[in-house]
Design a protein around this motif. Structure first.
Motif, PDB file in Angstrom:
ATOM      1  N   SER A 242      26.132  -8.554  15.892  1.00  0.00           N
ATOM      2  CA  SER A 242      26.657  -7.291  16.412  1.00  0.00           C
ATOM      3  C   SER A 242      26.855  -6.293  15.283  1.00  0.00           C
ATOM      4  N   LEU A 243      27.006  -5.034  15.651  1.00  0.00           N
ATOM      5  CA  LEU A 243      27.469  -4.043  14.677  1.00  0.00           C
ATOM      6  C   LEU A 243      28.465  -3.130  15.372  1.00  0.00           C
ATOM      7  N   THR A 244      29.249  -2.412  14.569  1.00  0.00           N
ATOM      8  CA  THR A 244      30.304  -1.557  15.118  1.00  0.00           C
ATOM      9  C   THR A 244      29.957  -0.099  14.862  1.00  0.00           C
ATOM     10  N   ILE A 245      29.973   0.700  15.926  1.00  0.00           N
ATOM     11  CA  ILE A 245      29.809   2.148  15.718  1.00  0.00           C
ATOM     12  C   ILE A 245      31.201   2.763  15.656  1.00  0.00           C
ATOM     13  N   ALA A 246      31.370   3.735  14.753  1.00  0.00           N
ATOM     14  CA  ALA A 246      32.684   4.301  14.492  1.00  0.00           C
ATOM     15  C   ALA A 246      33.064   5.311  15.568  1.00  0.00           C
ATOM     16  N   ALA A 247      34.362   5.383  15.849  1.00  0.00           N
ATOM     17  CA  ALA A 247      34.880   6.381  16.777  1.00  0.00           C
ATOM     18  C   ALA A 247      34.449   7.767  16.322  1.00  0.00           C
TER      19      ALA A 247
END
Lengths: 488, 100
Positions: A114-119
């Protein structure tokens, strides 16, 4: 949750997006041959007998391509499959001399990550969001076709044929064009940190197949379409918006979405169906009998892990912990070259917060004006650290630092040398400053009256005048103190 | 598993092989014969036996990331690559226009 919806006649529709990103692996030689991969060579000069699928040639995998795919998998915290296998995907096309692409359908090299996209409040992403990545597999690229060089013929260049690709397949976790754009940018950033792909979308090093469907909130997934080979973040977002609207219009006017492959036409900003034969997707996959299973040992995996650099999320967290603003941390970590330059600046002794402000405003501003990248910045991190050091220890003011920086860009000289030569050293000589303050107050008696009458905003005016009289060389803190005393 | 003539024609079409109806009929029998013969393998009980990928103990070899280390598997041989092409054009393969 994203609140992006398409407003149709029957209410609001949610958009469901999944992306398959093809990323060209950075390597000298191709996935299964020793031919070069460099972009822009003369046609068919980087083609081996293996890539041209001459009879009797056997593919032998390039260790570096495998290593880069494994490192990429580790960077998205995915499981690495120590046992994977290559399969043949069979189809006929002029850019595919083998008649099949060697890929990995059944046993991919990299599993779930997975990866996280920033707010990003402005883009309608209220909170950080984790996007699932189903798998990464390794496969061969095809050749290139040119259709506009001859009235009745297409030209085939096999230079790209056999170059290693990673196909990075996301879960259908995205719900707006902005989320998909953020995902592609974040993935590109990670690939460039890892060094497994140069992320150059213009040269085709990264392209996305965009899967889009629509549904009423809470319903099951709708039927999806796949738009192939979209080669910029902007186009990915445009495809999603256009395709979602097309599907909503189609369903609301009584039609049904057909699962199909579509092509994007950037000039018209619309997708259109590829008139493919109905059995075009019957690829008859089977294990490639030319290749044994790919088995990786712990030593190989350990080396892959040990060679990973600090990744964008970790770097951003470190910058935040050093007091750097969230905005600056985002700007500094987005591109690996900027982050490396900034880290070198910190290593040379610059203070994090002041350094971050200086890089994002002064340095980036100057580079922009000159049309240069940070990788060929005319000022080195060590030279910048020297300049920032002079500000930090009070030798020069921030205003003078801007002048010194301009001189550094012009002459290439060091900051301290310029300060000495031009006599720009900041003074804390209270006598000299007091004398100038007295003159400024005398010349502006009316404003002094107004200030004393309660118009405190005028304080800045007095500071400015005094600094001007001191040719910018007075220590601003001393000026503040002395002015307060004189006006108090 | 048995295949019919429609399947035979589909496989032939996917493989870009033109066959007549008579050939398809003959092929149906031949292919079913082959499949039936291979299906005998299903009679062997392989419970608990790991699938075999090679008949001799053999590991997949990997190559180093070096350009043109071996001329047989390296590039820079365009003349050889294009030697059998029916219509080479300025260093490209020329093929009938394939655009949708």
């Amino acid at each position: 949750m994203s609140n992006y919806t398409i407003k149709g006649e029957t209410g609001e529709w949610e958009v469901v997006i999944g992306l398959e990103v093809h990323a060209q692996v950075t390597s000298n030689a191709k996935l299964f041959s020793g031919a070069a991969t460099a972009f822009g060579a003369e046609p068919n000069t980087q083609v081996s007998l293996v890539d041209a699928a001459m009879p009797g040639m056997l593919p032998v995998p390039n260790r570096e391509c495998i290593r880069q795919a494994v490192r990429t998998g580790m960077a998205i915290e995915a499981e690495i499959n120590k046992w994977s296998r290559f399969d043949r995907k069979n189809y006929f096309y002029a850019d595919l001399p083998q008649g099949y692409q060697i890929s990995q359908l059944y046993h991919p090299l990299v599993g779930e990550g997975s990866l996280t996209i920033a707010a990003d409040e402005k883009a309608g992403i209220p909170t950080d969001k984790v996007i699932g990545i189903e798998r990464i597999h390794v496969e061969q690229d095809a050749g290139k076709l040119m259709h506009d060089q001859h009235p009745t013929m297409s030209y085939v260049d096999l230079n790209r044929s056999g170059v290693a690709l990673m196909e990075i397949v996301s879960r259908p976790d995205m719900r707006s064009p902005a989320e998909a754009g953020a995902y592609v940018r974040k993935l590109r950033s990670i690939l460039r940190y890892v060094g497994s792909c140069d992320g150059n979308m213009e040269e085709g090093s990264m392209r996305a197949d965009v899967n889009v469907s629509v549904r009423k909130p809470g319903d099951e997934f709708g039927t999806r379409t796949e738009t192939k080979n979209v080669n910029s973040v902007r186009f990915v977002m445009a495809v999603i918006e256009g395709e979602a609207k097309r599907q909503v219009g189609l369903i609301e006017s009584g039609g049904t979405v057909v699962q199909e492959t579509r092509l994007y036409d950037p000039d018209r900003n619309e997708t259109r169906s590829m008139r493919s034969k109905e059995d075009a997707h019957d690829y008859r996959y089977f294990p490639d009998p030319d290749l044994l299973p790919l088995e990786l040992d712990d030593a190989f995996l350990d080396e892959c892990r040990a060679s990973l650099p600090e990744l964008p999320d970790a770097k951003r967290a470190r910058y935040l912990s050093e007091g750097i603003s969230a905005y600056n941390a985002d700007v500094l970590t987005a591109e690996v070259e900027a982050a490396r330059w900034f880290d070198a600046l910190l290593e040379a002794g610059a203070k994090p917060v002041a350094a971050a402000n200086w890089v994002t405003s002064e340095l980036f501003g100057a580079l922009n004006r000159m049309g240069r990248d940070i990788s060929d910045s005319p000022v080195s991190p060590a030279q910048a650290a020297e300049l920032l050091g002079l500000v930090a220890d009070g030798t020069i003011s921030g205003t003078i630092a801007k002048q010194v920086f301009e001189k550094m860009l012009e002459t290439g000289d060091g900051a301290a040398a310029i300060v000495d030569r031009e006599g720009l050293k900041q003074t804390s000589d209270t006598g000299a400053i007091e004398a100038e303050i007295a003159k400024v107050l005398a010349a502006n008696a009316d404003k002094v009256e107004q200030y004393k009458g309660g118009k405190e905003a005028l304080f800045g005016f007095f500071v400015g005048q005094t600094m001007k009289a001191m040719q910018g060389k007075a220590n601003p803190q001393v000026v503040n103190e002395l002015l307060k005393k004189a006006l108090g | 598993m048995a295949i019919d003539q429609a399947t035979v024609r589909k496989i032939a079409s996917l493989a870009r092989i033109a066959i007549s109806d008579a050939e398809a009929a003959a092929m149906e029998g031949e292919l079913n014969g082959i499949l039936g013969w291979v299906e005998q393998l299903g009679e062997v009980d392989v419970t608990g036996v790991e699938p075999m990928t090679a008949v001799i103990p053999n590991k997949l070899r990997l190559r180093d990331d070096v350009i043109d280390a071996d001329p047989m598997t390296g590039g820079n041989r365009r003349d050889d690559i294009l030697a059998n092409a029916p219509a080479p054009q300025h260093g490209f393969f020329g093929v009938p226009k394939v655009i949708e």
